[in-house]
Design an enzyme around this catalytic site. Structure first.
Site, PDB file in Angstrom:
ATOM      1  N   ASN A   1       0.937  -1.396   0.172  1.00 21.52           N
ATOM      2  CA  ASN A   1       0.055  -0.134   0.122  1.00 21.52           C
ATOM      3  C   ASN A   1       0.919   1.362   0.034  1.00 21.52           C
ATOM      4  O   ASN A   1       1.435   1.476   0.960  1.00 21.52           O
ATOM      5  CB  ASN A   1      -1.123   0.035   1.355  1.00 21.52           C
ATOM      6  CG  ASN A   1      -1.808   1.150   1.249  1.00 21.52           C
ATOM      7  OD1 ASN A   1      -1.907   1.974   0.246  1.00 21.52           O
ATOM      8  ND2 ASN A   1      -2.449   1.567   2.445  1.00 21.52           N
ATOM      9  N   TRP A   2       0.921   1.667  -1.267  1.00 23.28           N
ATOM     10  CA  TRP A   2       1.878   3.000  -1.271  1.00 23.28           C
ATOM     11  C   TRP A   2       1.430   4.310  -0.711  1.00 23.28           C
ATOM     12  O   TRP A   2       1.851   5.243  -0.716  1.00 23.28           O
ATOM     13  CB  TRP A   2       2.159   3.204  -2.710  1.00 23.28           C
ATOM     14  CG  TRP A   2       3.205   2.111  -3.477  1.00 23.28           C
ATOM     15  CD1 TRP A   2       3.989   1.049  -2.674  1.00 23.28           C
ATOM     16  CD2 TRP A   2       3.945   2.158  -4.871  1.00 23.28           C
ATOM     17  NE1 TRP A   2       4.597   0.411  -3.512  1.00 23.28           N
ATOM     18  CE2 TRP A   2       4.490   1.076  -4.696  1.00 23.28           C
ATOM     19  CE3 TRP A   2       3.703   3.018  -5.859  1.00 23.28           C
ATOM     20  CZ2 TRP A   2       5.433   0.826  -5.895  1.00 23.28           C
ATOM     21  CZ3 TRP A   2       4.365   2.572  -6.804  1.00 23.28           C
ATOM     22  CH2 TRP A   2       5.269   1.510  -7.068  1.00 23.28           C
ATOM     23  N   LYS A   3       0.168   4.351  -0.294  1.00 22.03           N
ATOM     24  CA  LYS A   3      -0.578   5.410   0.166  1.00 22.03           C
ATOM     25  C   LYS A   3      -0.460   6.702  -0.928  1.00 22.03           C
ATOM     26  O   LYS A   3      -0.407   6.469  -2.006  1.00 22.03           O
ATOM     27  CB  LYS A   3       0.026   5.860   1.531  1.00 22.03           C
ATOM     28  CG  LYS A   3      -0.320   4.446   2.561  1.00 22.03           C
ATOM     29  CD  LYS A   3       0.065   4.633   3.831  1.00 22.03           C
ATOM     30  CE  LYS A   3      -0.131   3.387   4.733  1.00 22.03           C
ATOM     31  NZ  LYS A   3      -0.033   3.464   6.179  1.00 22.03           N
TER      32      LYS A   3
ATOM     33  N   HIS B   1      -9.963   1.657   4.880  1.00 19.29           N
ATOM     34  CA  HIS B   1      -8.325   1.743   5.367  1.00 19.29           C
ATOM     35  C   HIS B   1      -8.525   2.822   6.635  1.00 19.29           C
ATOM     36  O   HIS B   1      -9.420   3.926   6.418  1.00 19.29           O
ATOM     37  CB  HIS B   1      -7.210   2.337   4.419  1.00 19.29           C
ATOM     38  CG  HIS B   1      -6.063   2.238   5.185  1.00 19.29           C
ATOM     39  ND1 HIS B   1      -5.411   3.320   5.826  1.00 19.29           N
ATOM     40  CD2 HIS B   1      -4.979   1.376   4.970  1.00 19.29           C
ATOM     41  CE1 HIS B   1      -4.276   2.891   6.408  1.00 19.29           C
ATOM     42  NE2 HIS B   1      -3.928   1.739   5.820  1.00 19.29           N
TER      43      HIS B   1
ATOM     44  N   GLU C   1      -6.821   5.373   7.502  1.00 18.33           N
ATOM     45  CA  GLU C   1      -6.539   6.728   7.179  1.00 18.33           C
ATOM     46  C   GLU C   1      -7.555   7.424   6.463  1.00 18.33           C
ATOM     47  O   GLU C   1      -7.907   8.598   6.517  1.00 18.33           O
ATOM     48  CB  GLU C   1      -5.263   6.683   6.303  1.00 18.33           C
ATOM     49  CG  GLU C   1      -4.037   6.433   7.264  1.00 18.33           C
ATOM     50  CD  GLU C   1      -3.022   5.762   6.520  1.00 18.33           C
ATOM     51  OE1 GLU C   1      -2.814   5.663   5.252  1.00 18.33           O
ATOM     52  OE2 GLU C   1      -1.934   5.474   7.174  1.00 18.33           O
TER      53      GLU C   1
ATOM     54  N   GLU D   1      -5.579  -4.077  10.897  1.00 17.34           N
ATOM     55  CA  GLU D   1      -4.754  -3.084  11.054  1.00 17.34           C
ATOM     56  C   GLU D   1      -4.935  -2.485  12.072  1.00 17.34           C
ATOM     57  O   GLU D   1      -5.832  -1.463  12.006  1.00 17.34           O
ATOM     58  CB  GLU D   1      -4.441  -2.166   9.553  1.00 17.34           C
ATOM     59  CG  GLU D   1      -4.316  -3.127   8.487  1.00 17.34           C
ATOM     60  CD  GLU D   1      -3.544  -2.060   7.327  1.00 17.34           C
ATOM     61  OE1 GLU D   1      -2.287  -2.227   7.239  1.00 17.34           O
ATOM     62  OE2 GLU D   1      -4.454  -0.889   7.032  1.00 17.34           O
TER      63      GLU D   1
ATOM     64  N   GLY E   1       2.531   3.039  10.743  1.00 15.35           N
ATOM     65  CA  GLY E   1       3.480   4.255  10.636  1.00 15.35           C
ATOM     66  C   GLY E   1       4.047   4.474  11.922  1.00 15.35           C
ATOM     67  O   GLY E   1       4.727   5.456  11.856  1.00 15.35           O
TER      68      GLY E   1
ATOM     69  N   SER F   1       3.261  -1.338  10.519  1.00 11.42           N
ATOM     70  CA  SER F   1       4.747  -1.380  10.625  1.00 11.42           C
ATOM     71  C   SER F   1       5.202  -2.963  10.328  1.00 11.42           C
ATOM     72  O   SER F   1       6.225  -3.481  11.243  1.00 11.42           O
ATOM     73  CB  SER F   1       5.060  -0.965  12.416  1.00 11.42           C
ATOM     74  OG  SER F   1       4.615   0.172  12.426  1.00 11.42           O
TER      75      SER F   1
ATOM     76  N   GLY G   1       2.648  -0.872   4.434  1.00 15.85           N
ATOM     77  CA  GLY G   1       2.846   0.559   4.056  1.00 15.85           C
ATOM     78  C   GLY G   1       4.280   1.193   3.770  1.00 15.85           C
ATOM     79  O   GLY G   1       4.852   0.616   2.643  1.00 15.85           O
ATOM     80  N   GLY G   2       4.742   1.664   4.862  1.00 19.68           N
ATOM     81  CA  GLY G   2       6.069   2.298   4.740  1.00 19.68           C
ATOM     82  C   GLY G   2       7.222   1.468   3.886  1.00 19.68           C
ATOM     83  O   GLY G   2       7.693   1.828   2.927  1.00 19.68           O
TER      84      GLY G   2
HETATM   85  P1  13P Z   1       2.885   0.755   7.768  1.00 22.15           P
HETATM   86  O1  13P Z   1       3.419  -0.369   7.107  1.00 22.15           O
HETATM   87  O2  13P Z   1       3.466   1.881   7.449  1.00 22.15           O
HETATM   88  O3  13P Z   1       2.684   0.770   9.151  1.00 22.15           O
HETATM   89  O4  13P Z   1       1.385   1.079   7.244  1.00 22.15           O
HETATM   90  C1  13P Z   1       0.412  -0.180   7.367  1.00 22.15           C
HETATM   91  C2  13P Z   1      -0.593   0.270   6.520  1.00 22.15           C
HETATM   92  O5  13P Z   1      -1.411   0.955   6.795  1.00 22.15           O
HETATM   93  C3  13P Z   1      -0.904  -0.692   5.245  1.00 22.15           C
HETATM   94  O6  13P Z   1      -2.283  -0.205   4.632  1.00 22.15           O
END
Ligand code: 13P
Length: 250
Positions: free
Chosen positions: A9-11, A94, A96, A163, A169, A209, A230-231
């Protein structure tokens, strides 16, 4: 052995197409185990570019979709548009989008139905906000409200990602034991709604994470079917380590 599903997930990253291309070519240039279903969820505007450069093995996901089929919805992207771009998956709900963009459970329910109707696979993201929150209440409410009105045959296509918001994050991942118990709880909730046969085959992923160093702790669990990353999915070496960790699973 069942395939493990790894989703990047590149956001809202990266900021230009060159960097998106660099990452995807770096991933596509690797040889990975057949036991891994590899999915990239880039921002909408890179979907076509990624499709043309990721090879057949890598699948595409969108990070969101509108609930309506078409029409006067400025700024929205429909599930059918995503299907026509060869997307297979759509992340819905999600945290966010729930907490930064004000997406309600009613909107999430409509989006899930729209994704199912188009024939795509929704990746429903759920999770408690705080570490001390009532996880049973939070997951039951989020899963039930998202799936209300969807039938058992559609549920056969669903993926759920657990999640915990506090782990996203922050570098503070969940423990694998706790993530596993949350995955079992999600299957129980779905089982109560649709029957245990549907629940037992439901893929449940962990996200929050995940890195090359801890991926195996989660993905190695029998009841956890993969990871939503994510990251670390934007860091080529880190992400490759995660995919390899999934492929070596017994
Ligand atoms: P991180 O891996 O950056 O914590 O993000 C997780 C996430 O929100 C994947 O959708």
């Amino acid at each position: 052995m069942e395939k493990k599903i790894i989703i990047a997930n590149w956001k809202m990253n990266p900021q230009n197409a060159e960097e998106a291309l660099r990452i995807v070519k770096g991933i596509a240039g690797q040889r990975f185990s057949n036991n891994v279903e590899l999915v990239i969820a880039p921002p909408f505007i890179y979907l076509d570019l990624i499709k043309k450069n990721c090879g057949k093995e890598i699948k595409l996901a969108a990070q969101n979709a509108g609930w309506a089929e078409r029409g006067a919805y400025t700024g929205e992207i429909s599930s059918l548009m995503l299907k026509n771009l060869s997307c297979d998956y759509v992340i819905i709900g999600h945290s966010e989008r729930r907490y930064k963009m004000g997406e309600t459970e009613e909107m999430i329910n409509l989006k899930i139905k729209a994704v199912f109707k188009t024939g795509l696979t929704p990746i429903l993201a759920v999770g408690e906000k705080g570490q001390n929150d009532d996880i049973i209440e939070a997951l039951t409410r989020q899963v039930k409200s998202a799936l209300e009105g969807s039938g058992a045959s559609e549920i056969g296509r669903l993926i759920v990602a657990y999640e915990p918001v506090w782990a996203i994050g922050t570098g503070l991942s969940d423990t694998s034991d706790h993530a596993l118990s949350a995955a079992l709880l999600i299957r129980k909730i779905v089982g109560n709604l649709y029957g245990s046969d549907w629940a037992k085959d439901l893929p449940v992923l962990y996200g929050g994470s995940v890195s090359g160093d801890n991926a195996r702790d989660f993905i190695g669990q029998n009841g956890i079917n993969g990871a939503l990353v994510g990251g670390a999915s934007l860091e080529l070496d880190n992400f490759i380590k995660i995919i390899k960790a999934a492929g070596t699973n017994e």
